[in-house]
Enzyme design. Sequence first.
Site, PDB file in Angstrom:
ATOM      1  N   SER A  31      29.595  62.534  58.952  1.00  0.00           N
ATOM      2  CA  SER A  31      29.347  64.280  58.079  1.00  0.00           C
ATOM      3  C   SER A  31      28.915  65.468  58.271  1.00  0.00           C
ATOM      4  O   SER A  31      27.293  64.558  57.769  1.00  0.00           O
ATOM      5  CB  SER A  31      29.585  63.649  56.728  1.00  0.00           C
ATOM      6  N   SER A  32      28.542  66.182  57.644  1.00  0.00           N
ATOM      7  CA  SER A  32      27.318  67.574  58.160  1.00  0.00           C
ATOM      8  C   SER A  32      26.548  67.384  56.755  1.00  0.00           C
ATOM      9  O   SER A  32      25.260  67.589  57.041  1.00  0.00           O
ATOM     10  CB  SER A  32      27.947  68.275  58.702  1.00  0.00           C
ATOM     11  N   CYS A  33      27.260  66.426  55.901  1.00  0.00           N
ATOM     12  CA  CYS A  33      26.592  67.040  54.573  1.00  0.00           C
ATOM     13  C   CYS A  33      25.086  65.710  54.596  1.00  0.00           C
ATOM     14  O   CYS A  33      24.383  65.476  53.596  1.00  0.00           O
ATOM     15  CB  CYS A  33      27.433  66.584  53.632  1.00  0.00           C
ATOM     16  N   TYR A  84      25.950  58.462  49.202  1.00  0.00           N
ATOM     17  CA  TYR A  84      26.689  58.733  50.746  1.00  0.00           C
ATOM     18  C   TYR A  84      26.288  59.187  51.908  1.00  0.00           C
ATOM     19  O   TYR A  84      26.500  58.284  52.582  1.00  0.00           O
ATOM     20  CB  TYR A  84      27.521  59.295  50.066  1.00  0.00           C
ATOM     21  N   LYS A 135      25.855  56.709  55.551  1.00  0.00           N
ATOM     22  CA  LYS A 135      27.081  57.200  56.599  1.00  0.00           C
ATOM     23  C   LYS A 135      25.570  57.432  58.234  1.00  0.00           C
ATOM     24  O   LYS A 135      26.538  57.207  59.065  1.00  0.00           O
ATOM     25  CB  LYS A 135      27.692  58.320  56.436  1.00  0.00           C
ATOM     26  N   HIS A 191      36.412  69.824  45.955  1.00  0.00           N
ATOM     27  CA  HIS A 191      35.078  71.085  47.275  1.00  0.00           C
ATOM     28  C   HIS A 191      36.095  72.596  47.280  1.00  0.00           C
ATOM     29  O   HIS A 191      36.888  73.027  46.794  1.00  0.00           O
ATOM     30  CB  HIS A 191      35.408  70.673  48.909  1.00  0.00           C
TER      31      HIS A 191
END
Length: 312
Positions: free
Chosen positions: A108-110, A137, A141, A180
């Site tokens: 995920s880009s986050c 998280y 990841k 979101h």
Amino acid sequence: MKPDSLIYVAGHRGLVGSALIRRLEKQGYGNFLTRTSKELDLRDQAQVEQFFKDNKPEYVFLAAAKVGGILANATYPADFLRDNLLIQTNVIDAAYRHDAEKLLFLGSSCIYPKLAPQPMTEDCLLSGPLEPTNEWYAIAKISGLKMCAAYKRQYGFNAISVMPTNLYGPNDNYDLENSHVVPALMRKCHEAKEAGESFLEVWGTGAPRREFLYVDDMADACIHLMNNYDGEQWVNIGVGEDVTIRELAEIISDVVGFEGTLSFNTDKPDGTPQKLLDVGKLHSTGWRSKIGLREGVADTYEWYKEFRTQNG
């Protein structure tokens, strides 16, 4: 992948997993393995081992994960770290040991650094501090990305990873407490329209810029990479363009048909000024986004109206 290849989509009922099934079917694939979390607890090593031993999937899309918003991450940090580490460790290892041809892992880009230069390239991972609100998280990841690279390097297992930008589409989470921005704004616009409201509150100034990718487009990119990419480094998946939150809110209100005024509550936080992915690596493989933001929002709203009709 061949049309009759045995494909396991882990997390097939979620936003990403359900899009993968839709897109795979559209492209002529039809030999799927799916299990709900009640049928197969991916946190349980023995269950995952038995599943792979019995079924021997040839291709694995690992879209299963424990996800949530800021409140959930703050409340359950141990769960986010433990559950995601267990899920990805069990699935990646079992896929390797039971001779899967290839595995694709969803990052995920986050999980890129909070203050990464824009647009964010793949090599900026771990170059700075993480965003504190989702670090548990993110750490899990990042371990998944590195595990795929390590299994490729040590064992020659063909495991690849992708880093999607902000996703939206059918089967998203429309709970206003932890959804979101796209599903939250869509629901608020829909309910304001139905109630005949004259204005709609949007948090922040509307100035921050965000990149949004329709989830079926993202699924198409994953299938393309499964068939055309074998590199050790993860690949960003996005559109390479962003919009302001104000522009997003205007598109959603127009698609929904909300004719009131957008009111920006500047007492609420804006968050990071910009989050945009560099998608040069993805483009070099021959894939580009095909579904524009307005088209994707319109398709999602049609799904959302049907969902509301069926679920009240």
